[in-house]
Structure formats: structure tokens, C-alpha cells
Scaffold this motif. Structure first.
Motif, short mmCIF file in Angstrom:
data_model
loop_
_atom_site.label_atom_id
_atom_site.label_comp_id
_atom_site.label_asym_id
_atom_site.label_seq_id
_atom_site.Cartn_x
_atom_site.Cartn_y
_atom_site.Cartn_z
N LEU A 198 -35.69 -23.26 -20.02
CA LEU A 198 -36.98 -22.61 -20.18
C LEU A 198 -37.03 -21.30 -19.39
N SER A 199 -36.43 -21.28 -18.22
CA SER A 199 -36.46 -20.08 -17.39
C SER A 199 -35.61 -18.95 -17.95
N HIS A 200 -34.86 -19.23 -19.02
CA HIS A 200 -34.06 -18.19 -19.69
C HIS A 200 -34.77 -17.61 -20.91
N CYS A 201 -35.95 -18.15 -21.24
CA CYS A 201 -36.69 -17.69 -22.42
C CYS A 201 -37.56 -16.50 -22.03
N PHE A 202 -36.94 -15.33 -21.87
CA PHE A 202 -37.62 -14.18 -21.29
C PHE A 202 -38.64 -13.54 -22.23
N GLN A 203 -38.64 -13.91 -23.52
CA GLN A 203 -39.63 -13.40 -24.45
C GLN A 203 -40.86 -14.31 -24.53
N LEU A 204 -40.83 -15.45 -23.86
CA LEU A 204 -41.89 -16.44 -23.97
C LEU A 204 -43.22 -15.89 -23.47
N SER A 205 -44.25 -16.01 -24.32
CA SER A 205 -45.59 -15.56 -23.93
C SER A 205 -46.60 -16.71 -23.90
N PHE A 206 -46.30 -17.82 -24.60
CA PHE A 206 -47.23 -18.95 -24.67
C PHE A 206 -46.44 -20.24 -24.47
N PHE A 207 -46.94 -21.09 -23.56
CA PHE A 207 -46.27 -22.36 -23.26
C PHE A 207 -47.33 -23.43 -23.04
N ALA A 217 -45.69 -32.65 -8.45
CA ALA A 217 -44.36 -32.18 -8.04
C ALA A 217 -43.66 -31.45 -9.18
N ILE A 218 -43.71 -32.00 -10.39
CA ILE A 218 -43.01 -31.36 -11.50
C ILE A 218 -43.78 -30.13 -11.97
N MET A 219 -45.10 -30.14 -11.83
CA MET A 219 -45.86 -28.95 -12.19
C MET A 219 -45.54 -27.81 -11.22
N ASP A 220 -45.34 -28.13 -9.97
CA ASP A 220 -44.91 -27.15 -8.98
C ASP A 220 -43.57 -26.54 -9.40
N LYS A 221 -42.61 -27.39 -9.74
CA LYS A 221 -41.30 -26.90 -10.16
C LYS A 221 -41.39 -26.04 -11.42
N THR A 222 -42.24 -26.47 -12.35
CA THR A 222 -42.39 -25.73 -13.61
C THR A 222 -42.97 -24.34 -13.36
N LEU A 223 -43.99 -24.27 -12.53
CA LEU A 223 -44.60 -22.98 -12.23
C LEU A 223 -43.61 -22.04 -11.56
N ARG A 224 -42.75 -22.58 -10.73
CA ARG A 224 -41.76 -21.74 -10.04
C ARG A 224 -40.67 -21.28 -11.01
N HIS A 225 -40.23 -22.16 -11.90
CA HIS A 225 -39.20 -21.77 -12.87
C HIS A 225 -39.73 -20.73 -13.86
N THR A 226 -40.99 -20.88 -14.27
CA THR A 226 -41.54 -19.97 -15.27
C THR A 226 -42.07 -18.68 -14.66
N SER A 227 -42.10 -18.59 -13.34
CA SER A 227 -42.62 -17.37 -12.70
C SER A 227 -41.70 -16.18 -12.96
N VAL A 228 -40.48 -16.42 -13.41
CA VAL A 228 -39.54 -15.32 -13.67
C VAL A 228 -39.70 -14.75 -15.08
N LEU A 229 -40.57 -15.34 -15.89
CA LEU A 229 -40.73 -14.91 -17.28
C LEU A 229 -41.75 -13.78 -17.35
N PRO A 230 -41.32 -12.58 -17.68
CA PRO A 230 -42.21 -11.41 -17.56
C PRO A 230 -43.34 -11.35 -18.58
N ASN A 231 -43.18 -12.01 -19.73
CA ASN A 231 -44.18 -11.91 -20.79
C ASN A 231 -45.11 -13.12 -20.86
N LEU A 232 -44.88 -14.11 -20.03
CA LEU A 232 -45.67 -15.34 -20.09
C LEU A 232 -47.10 -15.07 -19.61
N CYS A 233 -48.08 -15.21 -20.51
CA CYS A 233 -49.46 -14.90 -20.16
C CYS A 233 -50.43 -16.03 -20.49
#
Length: 245
Positions: free
Chosen positions: A139-148, A158-174
Motif C-alpha cells: 500500500l505504501s508503494h501506491c503513490f497515485q492513491l487518493s482515496f482509501f 495499533a494497526i490503525m497507527d501502523k496504517t497511518l504511518r505507512h500511508t503518510s508517504v503517499l503524496p496524493n492521499l486526501c
């Protein structure tokens, strides 16, 4: 025809007639040479037969929605291997139980479409912490992702914490939709408002720790316990001046 929706399509329970219906339905895809968006909702013939349908696609799809259907491991394998699903911009598997699938199948599919994927819906898939954690590297490699969206699953803080940290690198996720954390419920599955308020506060602290403007939505539609909607209009959790709030 560029877009096709098949909804609540049932076929005969007799095996020989069912196979005949599958051939008749899937063979029509050979004529759809301009098909870009395919949506399959509650279609009973898909289970164990997805490969037959995928083989009939003549062009790469942009959007694929397979929702509220039964899929086998072999179906998910074919989905991840089919050349015509390698350029997906939208993928919706909501209502497809992924709990019993092989753990490598969904991550493999996400890695395959990482370069193009913009929208991903995994609502009400029976996903638990281990299933979500397995897809986070992909998921953290999906750099075009805008909706999840992963609403309607039973996930921990705990897993929501990990998910937020992994997805924080996605520039288009809004736009991000998450379920109410399981710590917000009692042992009987009843939502505890005070616990939920505390979870929201903890999620906000995670956003602050990540250090850039961001808005997430917490919703349970439906509740993973009872299947009923809890919030019709959930409020966002916002840190900074995120313009998408």
C-alpha cells in the motif's frame, strides 16, 4: 460500451446448467472491445470462475469492482495475474471476505497496480489486523492513491497507527475512511462513547506526530458487530489546514 454493471445475477444451481450460463455470460465480454470499467455486484456465478471472465477481456481495465461476491483463492490468484488488471485506477473489493484468502494474494495484487491505483475500497471484507498489516508495504508503494477506505472491518488502534504511518508517504492521499477502533467497543460489541472519544484523541496525536496536514474519517457503516450504521455523518479528525476537510 465503456462501462458495464452486472448486479444480483443468479444462475441455475444445477452444475451443468451453471457452467453453460457462465460461458454464455463471459463470452459476451469478447464483444466489449472498449470496456474500461467493470462492476460485478452480488453475482453468484463468479465463485471459482473468475478466470473465465478475465480471459475474455480484450483490453486493460481502468476500474474493477467486485463487491458482495464469493471468491476463492484461485479467483484472487487469477485476479492478481491477469494482464488486463495491471493498470487499474480503481479497485473495489467491498463485501468480499478476505479473511480466508492466502496472505500473499492481496499484497501481490496491490504491488501489481501500485503505479496506477488511485482508489481502493476494502469495506466489510472481514479484515483483521494481520490481513491489513500484510498489505501495508504494498500500500505504501501506491503513490497515485487518493482515496482509501477500510470501513466495516474490525481493527485495533495499533494497526490503525501502523496504517497511518505507512500511508503518510503517499503524496496524493486526501480521503481516508477507517472503522471505529475495536477498543471503542465493550466485550459485548456495544459502542462506548467515552472510549471512542479517547480513541479519537489518540488518532489525532498520531496525526500530530506525523507532522503534516491531514484529515481522516472514522466511520462504522455498517458496524462490524451488528451490521447496522452507527454514524450517518461522522466528523473528521483533522490536523493542520488540510483543505480536503
Amino acid at each position: 460500451m465503456c462501462r458495464l454493471l452486472l448486479s444480483h445475477t443468479d444462475v441455475s444451481e444445477l452444475e451443468d446448467q451453471e457452467e453453460q450460463h457462465v460461458v454464455q455470460i463471459t463470452s459476451q465480454f469478447l464483444r466489449l472491445r472498449h470496456l474500461q470499467d467493470l462492476f460485478l455486484v452480488s453475482t453468484s456465478f463468479l465463485e471459482g470462475c473468475l478466470d473465465q471472465m478475465l480471459k475474455c477481456l480484450t483490453n486493460p481495465l481502468e476500474t474493477l469492482g467486485i463487491t458482495h461476491c464469493l471468491l476463492t483463492n484461485s479467483d484472487l490468484t487469477h485476479l492478481s495475474q491477469c494482464p488486463n488488471t495491471s493498470q487499474l485506477k480503481g479497485l473495489n473489493l467491498s463485501g468480499v471476505t478476505l479473511t480466508y484468502s492466502s496472505p500473499e494474494l492481496l499484497p501481490g495484487l496491490l504491488e501489481k497496480v501500485a503505479a496506477t491505483l488511485q482508489e481502493l475500497y476494502l469495506d466489510r471484507c472481514g479484515i483483521m489486523d494481520s490481513q491489513l498489516e500484510a498489505i501495508l508495504p504494498a500500500l505504501s508503494h501506491c503513490f497515485q492513491l487518493s482515496f482509501f477506505s477500510v470501513c466495516g472491518n474490525f481493527l485495533s488502534m495499533a494497526i490503525m497507527d501502523k496504517t497511518l504511518r505507512h500511508t503518510s508517504v503517499l503524496p496524493n492521499l486526501c480521503q481516508e475512511l477507517y472503522p471505529v477502533p475495536r477498543e471503542s467497543f465493550s466485550s459485548l460489541g456495544i459502542l462506548q462513547p467515552r472510549r471512542f472519544v479517547q480513541c479519537r484523541a489518540e488518532l489525532l496525536e498520531i496525526l500530530k506526530d506525523l507532522g503534516h496536514p491531514r484529515t481522516i474519517w472514522i466511520s462504522s457503516s455498517p458496524c462490524p458487530h451488528c451490521g447496522k450504521d452507527i454514524f450517518n455523518h461522522p466528523e473528521p479528525i483533522t490536523y493542520g489546514s488540510n483543505t480536503s476537510a
